[in-house]
Design a protein around this motif. Structure first.
Motif, PDB file in Angstrom:
ATOM      1  N   ILE A 124       0.856  -1.202   0.000  1.00  0.00           N
ATOM      2  CA  ILE A 124       0.000   0.000   0.000  1.00  0.00           C
ATOM      3  C   ILE A 124       0.891   1.252   0.000  1.00  0.00           C
ATOM      4  CG2 ILE A 124      -1.700   1.328   1.333  1.00  0.00           C
ATOM      5  CD1 ILE A 124      -2.651  -1.463   2.491  1.00  0.00           C
ATOM      6  N   ALA A 125       1.973   1.229   0.777  1.00  0.00           N
ATOM      7  CA  ALA A 125       2.851   2.401   0.884  1.00  0.00           C
ATOM      8  C   ALA A 125       3.631   2.638  -0.408  1.00  0.00           C
ATOM      9  CB  ALA A 125       3.828   2.203   2.046  1.00  0.00           C
ATOM     10  N   ARG A 126       4.021   1.560  -1.094  1.00  0.00           N
ATOM     11  CA  ARG A 126       4.953   1.720  -2.221  1.00  0.00           C
ATOM     12  C   ARG A 126       4.297   1.840  -3.588  1.00  0.00           C
ATOM     13  NH1 ARG A 126       9.544  -2.502   0.042  1.00  0.00           N
ATOM     14  NH2 ARG A 126       9.826  -1.330   1.967  1.00  0.00           N
ATOM     15  N   ILE A 127       3.062   1.386  -3.718  1.00  0.00           N
ATOM     16  CA  ILE A 127       2.436   1.455  -5.044  1.00  0.00           C
ATOM     17  C   ILE A 127       2.361   2.913  -5.547  1.00  0.00           C
ATOM     18  CG2 ILE A 127       0.173   1.152  -6.184  1.00  0.00           C
ATOM     19  CD1 ILE A 127       0.191  -1.727  -5.157  1.00  0.00           C
ATOM     20  N   PRO A 128       1.983   3.894  -4.707  1.00  0.00           N
ATOM     21  CA  PRO A 128       2.025   5.283  -5.208  1.00  0.00           C
ATOM     22  C   PRO A 128       3.431   5.704  -5.642  1.00  0.00           C
ATOM     23  CG  PRO A 128       0.763   5.170  -3.175  1.00  0.00           C
ATOM     24  CD  PRO A 128       1.403   3.819  -3.357  1.00  0.00           C
ATOM     25  N   THR A 129       4.450   5.219  -4.940  1.00  0.00           N
ATOM     26  CA  THR A 129       5.824   5.601  -5.293  1.00  0.00           C
ATOM     27  C   THR A 129       6.181   5.080  -6.687  1.00  0.00           C
ATOM     28  OG1 THR A 129       6.341   5.372  -2.940  1.00  0.00           O
ATOM     29  CG2 THR A 129       8.212   5.639  -4.436  1.00  0.00           C
ATOM     30  N   VAL A 130       5.849   3.820  -6.968  1.00  0.00           N
ATOM     31  CA  VAL A 130       6.237   3.304  -8.292  1.00  0.00           C
ATOM     32  C   VAL A 130       5.421   3.972  -9.403  1.00  0.00           C
ATOM     33  CG1 VAL A 130       7.188   1.097  -7.504  1.00  0.00           C
ATOM     34  CG2 VAL A 130       4.800   1.196  -8.178  1.00  0.00           C
ATOM     35  N   ILE A 131       4.158   4.271  -9.127  1.00  0.00           N
ATOM     36  CA  ILE A 131       3.348   4.943 -10.167  1.00  0.00           C
ATOM     37  C   ILE A 131       3.963   6.316 -10.464  1.00  0.00           C
ATOM     38  CG2 ILE A 131       1.089   5.937 -10.711  1.00  0.00           C
ATOM     39  CD1 ILE A 131      -0.160   3.738  -8.882  1.00  0.00           C
ATOM     40  N   ALA A 132       4.299   7.058  -9.414  1.00  0.00           N
ATOM     41  CA  ALA A 132       4.832   8.416  -9.600  1.00  0.00           C
ATOM     42  C   ALA A 132       6.233   8.371 -10.228  1.00  0.00           C
ATOM     43  CB  ALA A 132       4.871   9.143  -8.261  1.00  0.00           C
ATOM     44  N   PHE A 133       7.070   7.456  -9.771  1.00  0.00           N
ATOM     45  CA  PHE A 133       8.426   7.362 -10.355  1.00  0.00           C
ATOM     46  C   PHE A 133       8.321   7.044 -11.847  1.00  0.00           C
ATOM     47  CE2 PHE A 133      11.682   6.440  -6.730  1.00  0.00           C
ATOM     48  CZ  PHE A 133      11.161   7.470  -5.973  1.00  0.00           C
ATOM     49  N   TYR A 134       7.450   6.108 -12.158  1.00  0.00           N
ATOM     50  CA  TYR A 134       7.250   5.710 -13.564  1.00  0.00           C
ATOM     51  C   TYR A 134       6.868   6.921 -14.411  1.00  0.00           C
ATOM     52  CZ  TYR A 134       4.481   3.706 -17.450  1.00  0.00           C
ATOM     53  OH  TYR A 134       3.950   3.404 -18.672  1.00  0.00           O
ATOM     54  N   ASP A 135       5.926   7.720 -13.894  1.00  0.00           N
ATOM     55  CA  ASP A 135       5.453   8.866 -14.680  1.00  0.00           C
ATOM     56  C   ASP A 135       6.555   9.915 -14.837  1.00  0.00           C
ATOM     57  OD1 ASP A 135       3.290  10.146 -16.116  1.00  0.00           O
ATOM     58  OD2 ASP A 135       3.334  11.640 -14.513  1.00  0.00           O
ATOM     59  N   GLN A 136       7.295  10.164 -13.768  1.00  0.00           N
ATOM     60  CA  GLN A 136       8.383  11.161 -13.875  1.00  0.00           C
ATOM     61  C   GLN A 136       9.428  10.674 -14.867  1.00  0.00           C
ATOM     62  OE1 GLN A 136       7.957  13.986 -12.735  1.00  0.00           O
ATOM     63  NE2 GLN A 136       6.996  14.010 -10.729  1.00  0.00           N
ATOM     64  N   LEU A 137       9.811   9.408 -14.765  1.00  0.00           N
ATOM     65  CA  LEU A 137      10.881   8.889 -15.627  1.00  0.00           C
ATOM     66  C   LEU A 137      10.457   8.846 -17.098  1.00  0.00           C
ATOM     67  CD1 LEU A 137      12.183   6.023 -13.303  1.00  0.00           C
ATOM     68  CD2 LEU A 137      13.437   8.095 -13.940  1.00  0.00           C
ATOM     69  N   ARG A 138       9.227   8.460 -17.365  1.00  0.00           N
ATOM     70  CA  ARG A 138       8.821   8.386 -18.778  1.00  0.00           C
ATOM     71  C   ARG A 138       8.737   9.776 -19.390  1.00  0.00           C
ATOM     72  NH1 ARG A 138       2.311   6.923 -19.241  1.00  0.00           N
ATOM     73  NH2 ARG A 138       1.622   8.478 -17.744  1.00  0.00           N
ATOM     74  N   ASN A 139       8.615  10.797 -18.547  1.00  0.00           N
ATOM     75  CA  ASN A 139       8.600  12.172 -19.047  1.00  0.00           C
ATOM     76  C   ASN A 139       9.981  12.827 -18.973  1.00  0.00           C
ATOM     77  OD1 ASN A 139       5.819  12.646 -19.838  1.00  0.00           O
ATOM     78  ND2 ASN A 139       5.358  12.202 -17.703  1.00  0.00           N
ATOM     79  N   GLY A 140      11.008  12.006 -18.688  1.00  0.00           N
ATOM     80  CA  GLY A 140      12.380  12.514 -18.677  1.00  0.00           C
ATOM     81  C   GLY A 140      12.677  13.435 -17.506  1.00  0.00           C
ATOM     82  N   ARG A 141      11.906  13.297 -16.425  1.00  0.00           N
ATOM     83  CA  ARG A 141      12.129  14.172 -15.263  1.00  0.00           C
ATOM     84  C   ARG A 141      12.773  13.380 -14.119  1.00  0.00           C
ATOM     85  NH1 ARG A 141       6.524  16.170 -16.576  1.00  0.00           N
ATOM     86  NH2 ARG A 141       5.792  14.624 -15.109  1.00  0.00           N
ATOM     87  N   GLU A 142      13.359  14.122 -13.187  1.00  0.00           N
ATOM     88  CA  GLU A 142      13.889  13.522 -11.960  1.00  0.00           C
ATOM     89  C   GLU A 142      12.730  12.974 -11.137  1.00  0.00           C
ATOM     90  OE1 GLU A 142      17.040  13.484 -10.151  1.00  0.00           O
ATOM     91  OE2 GLU A 142      17.722  13.608 -12.256  1.00  0.00           O
ATOM     92  N   VAL A 143      12.929  11.850 -10.469  1.00  0.00           N
ATOM     93  CA  VAL A 143      11.849  11.363  -9.604  1.00  0.00           C
ATOM     94  C   VAL A 143      11.731  12.276  -8.383  1.00  0.00           C
ATOM     95  CG1 VAL A 143      12.139   8.970 -10.325  1.00  0.00           C
ATOM     96  CG2 VAL A 143      13.312   9.776  -8.262  1.00  0.00           C
ATOM     97  N   VAL A 144      10.513  12.331  -7.836  1.00  0.00           N
ATOM     98  CA  VAL A 144      10.270  13.135  -6.630  1.00  0.00           C
ATOM     99  C   VAL A 144      10.168  12.148  -5.467  1.00  0.00           C
ATOM    100  CG1 VAL A 144       8.705  14.768  -5.521  1.00  0.00           C
ATOM    101  CG2 VAL A 144       9.030  14.838  -8.014  1.00  0.00           C
ATOM    102  N   ARG A 145      11.058  12.279  -4.501  1.00  0.00           N
ATOM    103  CA  ARG A 145      11.116  11.333  -3.374  1.00  0.00           C
ATOM    104  C   ARG A 145       9.914  11.520  -2.449  1.00  0.00           C
ATOM    105  NH1 ARG A 145      14.671   7.474  -4.678  1.00  0.00           N
ATOM    106  NH2 ARG A 145      15.973   8.457  -6.237  1.00  0.00           N
TER     107      ARG A 145
END
Ligand code: COA
Length: 372
Positions: A124-145
């Motif tokens: 539950i805690a990590r699924i939002p992290t992977v969704i957000a990291f995925y979106d930042q990376l596919r858009n060529g942006r730095e991930v937001v911790r």
């Protein structure tokens, strides 16, 4: 013989949620969704589904600490994310990443209720992290911790947008997460329970659930709704559009339900939130088109909107990309799925229904050279 699609079949006993389809009521562990939606945070809802009572202040503080402490993904998953961002669609990414998360879970293959609970909290805690990291990376942006000072919903928006959301946006997403958390024996929950009933592990069960949620007749509908609203573009074009789609025997996404014979109570809250966000953003187009679609579908087919219909415009107003709508649904429903897996493991019997054979019988074997 049960109805096609197992209609009306009771596949499991549960203490988690209950629907009255005739009256349009939904309950989590005995609490009416109309009381929970405006009052209960997603964190309280997670606690309720996993512990069958609302948390005390101390219990909620304990859960918040666990959740915020588990938001960081492991180096193994972090290394996987750039490949996922390049090669996988969002729900495929989520399915694969959750599967990969099983490799390094500290609780290994322990299926005890306590281990399942710890694994559930990590998921539950990590699924939002992977969704957000995925979106930042596919858009060529730095991930937001992840930011441990923010609530689950506010942190999700923070990681997705790189901006700390205001209280209203965070509370709207929080309410969406509460509304999507559990829903009796829906297709993905059933898939999770079937998998768990073989005494397979919780990660495998959640993978089965994500794979099942992906389809457009289930969680995939919310993305199709947004695509439809964008295609319609103007409220004045709605009637022609819907009539044309219905004349071609297309299903209108976000309408109809196997269990509700009246308004889905979740849609009542999502409609109101869509209107609220339309006013806040000063852009009523998506809300106005949605209302018009609702009116025409009711007039033409007598169908009510389900959870996915107004969720689409709400997520859009929250600046969530359309192809992440179903992953956001999963980010909520993982709380219910994991509670169902624990419930199944606690009192298990293999789920193994029968089928009715309708193929030919008594056929004579033919050697390959004699087959036509
Ligand atoms: N648009 C148009 N017609 C619809 C419809 C829709 N969204 N939903 C149901 N119907 C019609 C069907 O065509 C069928 O009509 P028929 O008897 O003349 O053939 C009748 O209503 C019953 O539909 P059926 O698909 O058998 O109901 P179900 O209980 O098996 O399916 C859903 C329930 C939710 C899968 C179905 O309503 C649907 O496909 N909705 C769109 C997808 C969606 O929003 N899914 C998210 C669910 S939360």
């Amino acid at each position: 013989m049960p109805g096609k699609g197992l209609e009306d079949v009771i596949a499991a006993q549960t203490s988690l949620s209950d629907i009255d389809g005739k009256m349009g009521r939904l309950f989590y562990v005995g609490y009416d969704i109309h009381d929970l939606a405006p009052n209960c945070s997603f964190e309280e809802c997670i606690f309720l589904l996993h512990n069958l009572h609302l948390p005390s202040k101390a219990e909620l503080d304990g859960l918040n600490e666990q959740l915020t402490g588990e938001r960081q993904i492991s180096p193994f998953i972090e290394d996987l994310m750039p490949v996922m961002a390049r090669q996988a669609s969002p729900m495929s990414m989520l399915r694969t990443t959750v599967s990969a998360m099983s490799a390094h879970d500290p609780d290994g293959w322990d299926n005890s209720s306590e281990a399942d609970y710890r694994k559930a909290i990590r998921l539950i805690a990590r699924i939002p992290t992977v969704i957000a990291f995925y979106d930042q990376l596919r858009n060529g942006r730095e991930v937001v911790r992840p930011n441990s000072k923010l609530s689950h919903a506010a942190n999700f928006l923070w990681m997705l947008t790189g901006e700390e959301p205001d209280a209203e946006d965070a509370s709207v997403l929080d309410m969406c997460l509460v509304l999507h958390a559990d829903h009796t024996m829906n297709a993905s929950t059933f898939a999770a329970r079937v998998c768990a009933s073989t005494l397979s592990d919780i990660h495998s069960s959640i993978v089965a659930a994500i794979a099942t949620l992906k389809g457009p007749l289930h969680g995939g509908a919310n993305e199709r709704v947004m695509e439809m609203l964008i295609e319609i573009q103007e409220p004045s074009r709605t009637e022609d559009y819907i009539k044309r789609r219905l004349a071609s025997k297309d299903k209108i996404m976000g309408f109809g339900h196997r269990v509700y014979k009246t308004e889905d109570p979740r849609a009542t809250h999502l409609r109101r939130m869509s209107e609220q966000m339309a006013q806040k953003r000063g852009d009523s187009r998506w809300y106005d088109i949605s209302r018009k679609v609702e009116e025409v579908v009711m007039a033409e087919k007598g169908l009510y909107p389900n959870v996915d219909f107004f969720a689409a415009s709400v997520y859009h107003y929250l600046n969530i990309p359309t192809d992440l709508f179903t992953p956001v649904f999963a980010a909520s429903r993982v709380s219910g799925w994991s509670a169902h897996v624990r419930e199944q493991h606690a009192d298990n019997r293999l789920i193994r229904p029968e089928s009715e054979y309708i193929g030919p019988r008594g056929r004579a074997w033919q050697p390959i050279e004699e087959r036509g």
